[in-house]
Design an enzyme around this catalytic site. Structure first.
Site, PDB file in Angstrom:
ATOM      1  CB  SER A  46      -0.850  -0.040   1.278  1.00  0.00           C
ATOM      2  OG  SER A  46      -1.325   1.232   1.595  1.00  0.00           O
TER       3      SER A  46
ATOM      4  CE  LYS B 202      -1.241  -4.489   3.345  1.00  0.00           C
ATOM      5  NZ  LYS B 202      -1.424  -5.859   2.842  1.00  0.00           N
TER       6      LYS B 202
ATOM      7  CE1 TYR C 221      -3.764  -2.161   5.003  1.00  0.00           C
ATOM      8  CE2 TYR C 221      -3.303   0.161   4.583  1.00  0.00           C
ATOM      9  CZ  TYR C 221      -3.546  -1.113   4.115  1.00  0.00           C
ATOM     10  OH  TYR C 221      -3.551  -1.347   2.772  1.00  0.00           O
TER      11      TYR C 221
END
Ligand code: UD1
Length: 357
Positions: free
Chosen positions: A142, A171, A167
């Protein structure tokens, strides 16, 4: 092995090659399966535990493509189940690993859920790949790995800043993990795709994002608000951007899906320049939340009621891609613009309203 298609500018993979798609019932996973089934001869095996998706996505894929494929249900964090079920699959040519939790605000509220799920599943699937000599791997990353970047647009070489959310951090960790795994396993080839903001739905309006609980992402909230099923609060309009609203690089989900076929082709054909290849998947256009709202209103011919609220924790202010590397090395070109994204998202919402999905 790849054979050129006699008439179209696509490749036909020899039969019997299987691609495992984790998170195949999810938003990007299901759109990627549509492209795999329509553009290649690969056999698709999808893995999902439906923790944030629904098996109805498979029916929609079948309706759009006229093709069926194998579906497995298990949690990738369950190593025993993973090894049992995937060991039975023959001729795995590659793995596309989508399965992960993906909400910025959820991850801020419950970081452990994100670290556990997103990291444990990645460790387990890499372990399976190593033990079963599967050497082609594509990872969903991402643009959140860039944090609040110190240059815009971001290239793949832009230094990563501290992640703004758990989050985004999962990644970053995932990318590091794959890098170290590659160093330890020289036969392994990986492509890391850094998605910017995937939105929109299949051009038919027959498949799109179907979150299990209340969505956190802008596009589904906009379309739900337009049909009276949600209420949009814009998170801040006092940022240091051209109109004060947050800026993102929205990219059509089918363009994202298509990039996975090109990434697989790259490593399967050994055309990769590095063992680990990183690509930004964005259009290259920075678009503000207000501009998204205006594009939606234009394409849906609907006036959107929304209010402006405080900033959301974990949000970066602005990020958009330099996508030259993906264009050059993957031969990938996004086909859809913001109007297409909003129109297809709207068509999908209308499909949902008819209950015809
Ligand atoms: C982030 C990642 C993106 C990833 C996505 C998965 C970044 C920069 N991007 O997207 O790569 O695919 O998570 O979920 O980290 N907004 C509102 N009101 C709402 C919802 C959103 O104003 O109710 C605004 C947000 O503040 C943001 C924009 O809309 O400016 C997009 O938000 P969202 O759709 O949630 O995606 P990101 O968090 O940007």
């Amino acid at each position: 092995m790849l054979l050129p298609h006699p008439t179209k500018n696509i490749y036909l993979y020899c039969t019997m090659q299987t691609i495992v798609v984790t998170g195949g019932a999810g938003y990007i996973g299901s759109h990627t399966i549509i492209e795999l089934l329509t553009q290649t001869k690969l056999t698709v095996v999808s893995v999902d535990n439906y923790s944030n998706s629904n098996a109805s996505a498979y029916e929609r894929v079948k309706k759009i493509t006229g093709k069926d494929f194998q579906k497995l249900e298990f949690d990738l964090c369950d190593k025993t189940a993973l090894n049992q079920q995937l060991s039975a699959i023959k001729n795995i040519a590659g793995i596309i690993h989508f399965a992960a939790f993906k909400s910025v605000p959820d991850s801020v509220a419950d970081p452990l859920k994100y670290y556990h799920n997103n990291i444990a599943s990645l460790v387990n699937i890499l372990d399976f790949a190593k033990n079963n000599h599967v050497t082609n791997f594509i990872f969903s990353s991402s643009c959140s790995v860039y944090g609040n970047a110190n240059e815009l647009p971001v290239t793949e070489n832009t230094p990563l800043q501290k992640a703004e959310s758990p989050y985004g951090h999962t990644k970053q960790i995932g990318e590091d993990l794959i890098e170290f795994f590659c160093k330890a396993n020289p036969e392994f080839k990986a492509v890391v795709l850094r998605y910017f903001n995937p939105v929109g739905a299949h051009v038919t309006g027959l498949n799109g994002e179907l979150p299990i609980s209340r969505p956190n992402n802008l596009a589904p909230i906009i379309t739900q608000t337009a049909v009276g099923k949600n209420s949009l609060t814009v998170f801040g309009n006092d940022f240091n951007t051209r109109d004060g609203y947050c800026v993102r690089d929205y990219i059509h989900v089918s363009d994202i899906a298509d990039a996975h076929l090109k990434a697989f082709d790259l490593i399967e054909q050994n055309r990769n320049k590095q063992q680990l290849s990183l690509y930004n998947l964005g259009t290259g256009n920075g678009v503000s939340v207000l501009e998204v709202i205006h594009a939606f209103e234009k394409m849906s011919e609907t006036k959107l009621n929304y209010k402006v609220g405080p900033r959301r924790e974990g949000d970066v202010i602005a990020v958009y891609a330099n996508n030259d590397k993906a264009k050059t090395e993957l031969n990938w070109l996004p086909k859809y613009n913001l109007d297409d994204m909003m129109l297809s998202a709207w068509k999908w919402q209308l499909t949902l309203e008819k209950g015809d999905y």
